[in-house]
Design a protein around this motif. Structure first.
Motif, short mmCIF file in Angstrom:
data_model
loop_
_atom_site.label_atom_id
_atom_site.label_comp_id
_atom_site.label_asym_id
_atom_site.label_seq_id
_atom_site.Cartn_x
_atom_site.Cartn_y
_atom_site.Cartn_z
N LEU A 134 24.34 54.71 -0.86
CA LEU A 134 23.09 55.02 -1.55
C LEU A 134 22.21 55.94 -0.71
CD1 LEU A 134 22.21 51.49 -2.97
CD2 LEU A 134 23.66 53.27 -3.94
N GLY A 135 22.76 56.40 0.39
CA GLY A 135 22.10 57.32 1.31
C GLY A 135 23.15 57.76 2.31
N ASP A 136 22.73 58.09 3.50
CA ASP A 136 23.70 58.52 4.51
C ASP A 136 24.44 57.32 5.11
OD1 ASP A 136 23.85 61.34 4.79
OD2 ASP A 136 21.83 61.35 5.61
N GLY A 137 25.65 57.57 5.56
CA GLY A 137 26.45 56.57 6.25
C GLY A 137 27.73 57.20 6.72
N GLY A 138 28.38 56.58 7.69
CA GLY A 138 29.64 57.09 8.20
C GLY A 138 30.40 56.00 8.93
N ALA A 139 31.61 56.32 9.34
CA ALA A 139 32.42 55.36 10.09
C ALA A 139 33.50 56.09 10.86
CB ALA A 139 33.05 54.32 9.16
N VAL A 140 33.97 55.43 11.90
CA VAL A 140 35.09 55.89 12.71
C VAL A 140 36.19 54.85 12.59
CG1 VAL A 140 35.89 56.35 15.06
CG2 VAL A 140 33.64 57.17 14.32
N THR A 141 37.45 55.28 12.44
CA THR A 141 38.59 54.37 12.42
C THR A 141 39.56 54.76 13.52
OG1 THR A 141 39.75 55.73 10.78
CG2 THR A 141 38.44 53.87 9.96
N THR A 142 40.21 53.75 14.09
CA THR A 142 41.18 53.97 15.15
C THR A 142 41.98 52.70 15.38
OG1 THR A 142 41.48 54.67 17.47
CG2 THR A 142 39.54 53.33 16.98
N ASP A 143 43.17 52.85 15.95
CA ASP A 143 43.94 51.70 16.40
C ASP A 143 43.66 51.35 17.85
OD1 ASP A 143 45.34 50.99 14.08
OD2 ASP A 143 46.89 52.49 14.44
N ASP A 144 42.93 52.21 18.54
CA ASP A 144 42.68 52.07 19.98
C ASP A 144 41.44 51.21 20.20
OD1 ASP A 144 41.74 52.57 22.66
OD2 ASP A 144 43.05 54.33 22.73
N GLU A 145 41.64 50.03 20.72
CA GLU A 145 40.53 49.09 20.91
C GLU A 145 39.46 49.63 21.84
OE1 GLU A 145 39.75 44.40 22.19
OE2 GLU A 145 41.80 45.22 22.10
N GLU A 146 39.86 50.27 22.93
CA GLU A 146 38.88 50.79 23.87
C GLU A 146 38.09 51.95 23.27
OE1 GLU A 146 36.31 51.26 26.73
OE2 GLU A 146 37.68 49.55 26.54
N LEU A 147 38.76 52.80 22.49
CA LEU A 147 38.03 53.88 21.82
C LEU A 147 37.01 53.31 20.84
CD1 LEU A 147 40.52 56.78 20.89
CD2 LEU A 147 38.55 56.85 22.43
N ALA A 148 37.41 52.31 20.05
CA ALA A 148 36.48 51.69 19.10
C ALA A 148 35.29 51.09 19.83
CB ALA A 148 37.20 50.63 18.29
N ARG A 149 35.55 50.44 20.93
CA ARG A 149 34.47 49.82 21.70
C ARG A 149 33.51 50.88 22.22
NH1 ARG A 149 35.48 45.88 26.96
NH2 ARG A 149 33.27 45.47 27.43
N GLU A 155 29.50 44.06 9.44
CA GLU A 155 30.77 43.56 9.97
C GLU A 155 31.81 43.39 8.87
OE1 GLU A 155 29.49 39.98 11.81
OE2 GLU A 155 28.36 41.00 13.40
N ALA A 156 31.37 42.89 7.71
CA ALA A 156 32.32 42.69 6.60
C ALA A 156 32.86 44.02 6.11
CB ALA A 156 31.63 41.94 5.46
N PHE A 157 31.99 45.01 5.99
CA PHE A 157 32.47 46.31 5.53
C PHE A 157 33.39 46.95 6.55
CE2 PHE A 157 32.23 50.94 5.42
CZ PHE A 157 32.87 51.15 4.20
N GLU A 158 33.05 46.86 7.81
CA GLU A 158 33.93 47.44 8.84
C GLU A 158 35.32 46.83 8.78
OE1 GLU A 158 30.71 48.75 12.30
OE2 GLU A 158 31.66 46.78 12.39
N ARG A 159 35.41 45.53 8.60
CA ARG A 159 36.73 44.89 8.48
C ARG A 159 37.46 45.38 7.24
NH1 ARG A 159 33.73 40.29 10.02
NH2 ARG A 159 33.61 39.63 7.83
N ALA A 160 36.74 45.46 6.14
CA ALA A 160 37.37 45.89 4.88
C ALA A 160 37.82 47.34 4.97
CB ALA A 160 36.39 45.70 3.72
N TRP A 161 37.01 48.19 5.58
CA TRP A 161 37.37 49.60 5.66
C TRP A 161 38.57 49.81 6.57
CZ3 TRP A 161 37.38 53.33 2.65
CH2 TRP A 161 37.52 54.66 3.07
N ALA A 162 38.60 49.11 7.70
CA ALA A 162 39.76 49.20 8.59
C ALA A 162 41.02 48.73 7.86
CB ALA A 162 39.53 48.37 9.85
N GLY A 163 40.90 47.64 7.13
CA GLY A 163 42.06 47.14 6.38
C GLY A 163 42.53 48.11 5.32
N PHE A 164 41.59 48.73 4.64
CA PHE A 164 41.94 49.70 3.60
C PHE A 164 42.65 50.90 4.20
CE2 PHE A 164 41.00 53.46 1.04
CZ PHE A 164 41.42 53.05 -0.21
#
Length: 371
Positions: free
Chosen positions: A198-213, A46-55
């Motif tokens: 340190l291995g695989d990982g990924g993320a999705v970013t968007t301004d659309d709340e429903e898409l993120a959900r 959760e902390a990283f997701e917040r930080a990445w969205a902010g970045f």
């Protein structure tokens, strides 16, 4: 593909141990997760997701298992599926095309600008059809695609603009970061990326709340509450150990990217006068982060051998164009620019692991090539 090492001291193409291996803060972050007993989800993610969205400058970020999953989830969240077409660049890592295929849609390749490797906006309109549901703009090698001009080409349609930002952590286009240039974006945190785990990982970013959900739900077995499965989802979640390491490395991303830019500027200044070598072109308003520094020459293989003999490792990104691979050769695509790039591209070392002396050795080796 790295060139073979010689007995001489080597300038490494990539050295993850030098970048991450001795990082005490990363080691402590990993140990903290181990001590916590929380090994799926939880506060580190959760902390990283917040930080990445902010970045990135978006309202939402959702972790995923890897970059391919992130792009696939973005497509599925937009209801891309069988019968749909998705415009993709002719020249990109195959994961871009594979994500479209995994969603059940058809990738429609459009040729790229050979000097940037990114989708040519002037070719987009001709590729649109009644079945076009989305366009994936890849920010190849860390340079933003011209999403402003691509958006202009899509104006009046309902085609969704998706960013494949797997190689462009922190890159900017006219004041905005990648990840915030389209309706939704996908990132990879593969270890060799500018922001690597340190291995695989990924993320999705968007301004659309429903898409993120929906992305979060699709990556969690189609569930928002345990044992309540609203649709057919998958298991693709960012691991908390990776999230903790990424949170540490994110604090250094700007400095690491600045070092990459400084090396790229040096290459541009010193190699620009070589008539036999084509350097990448940066579009107006772009601030690349130079995940890769890819040059082109018709004597690519000879240059790679010449550099290897002098202890300089190089890479090939990519030796086989997607339409020539076994996965897509049966589609009959005729993509001359992609073929040309596959035959002439060579990646020089770049990254925060390189010293000034390493960079000077690369330049001396390239300029001594008997062209």
């Amino acid at each position: 593909m790295a060139a073979a090492r010689t007995a001489a001291p080597t300038v490494p193409f990539l050295d993850l141990r030098a970048i991450v291996g001795e990082d005490a803060e990363v080691a402590e972050a990993v140990a903290r997760v181990v001590r916590s007993g929380r090994y799926v989800g939880g506060p580190e993610v959760e902390a990283f997701e917040r930080a990445w969205a902010g970045f990135c400058g978006t309202r939402h970020a959702v972790g995923a298992g890897n970059g391919l999953d992130a792009l696939t989830l973005a497509l599925l969240a937009l209801d891309v599926g069988p019968g749909d077409e998705v415009i993709v660049p002719s020249w990109t890592f195959i994961a871009t095309w594979l994500a479209v295929s995994r969603a059940g849609a058809k990738p429609v390749p459009v040729e790229v600008d050979p000097d940037t490797g990114n989708l040519d906006p002037d070719r987009v309109a001709a590729a649109l059809s009644p079945r076009t549901r989305a366009l994936v703009a890849v920010h190849l090698y860390g340079q933003p695609a011209d999403t402003d001009r691509i958006s202009d080409a899509l104006a009046g349609s309902e085609v969704a603009l998706i960013e494949d930002a797997a190689q462009a952590h922190g890159a900017m286009l006219r004041g905005r970061r990648t990840g915030a240039l389209g309706r939704i974006a996908a990132f990879s945190f593969y270890p060799g990326k500018n922001l690597g785990a340190l291995g695989d990982g990924g993320a999705v970013t968007t301004d659309d709340e429903e898409l993120a959900r929906r992305v979060r739900r699709l990556g969690n077995y189609g569930s928002e509450r345990k044992y309540e499965h609203l649709e057919r989802g998958a298991n693709s979640r960012l691991d908390p150990i990776q999230a903790a390491a990424l949170s540490v490395r994110l604090r250094r991303l700007e400095a690491d990217n600045a070092r990459r830019r400084a090396i790229a500027d040096t290459y541009m200044d010193t190699l620009g006068g070589l008539e036999w070598l084509r350097l990448p072109r940066v579009i107006d308003g772009a601030e690349p982060v130079w995940h890769l520094f890819v040059v082109r020459t018709e004597r690519r293989d000879a240059l790679a051998r010449h550099l290897a003999e002098r202890g300089i490792e190089t890479g090939l990104h990519y030796p086989v164009a997607n339409h020539r691979s076994g996965a897509y050769a049966d589609q009959g695509f005729d993509l001359a620019i992609a073929d040309e790039l596959a035959a002439t591209c060579l990646s020089l070392p770049i990254g925060p692991h390189l010293s000034d002396a390493d960079v000077e050795r690369v330049i001396e080796a390239v300029t001594s090539f008997p062209a």
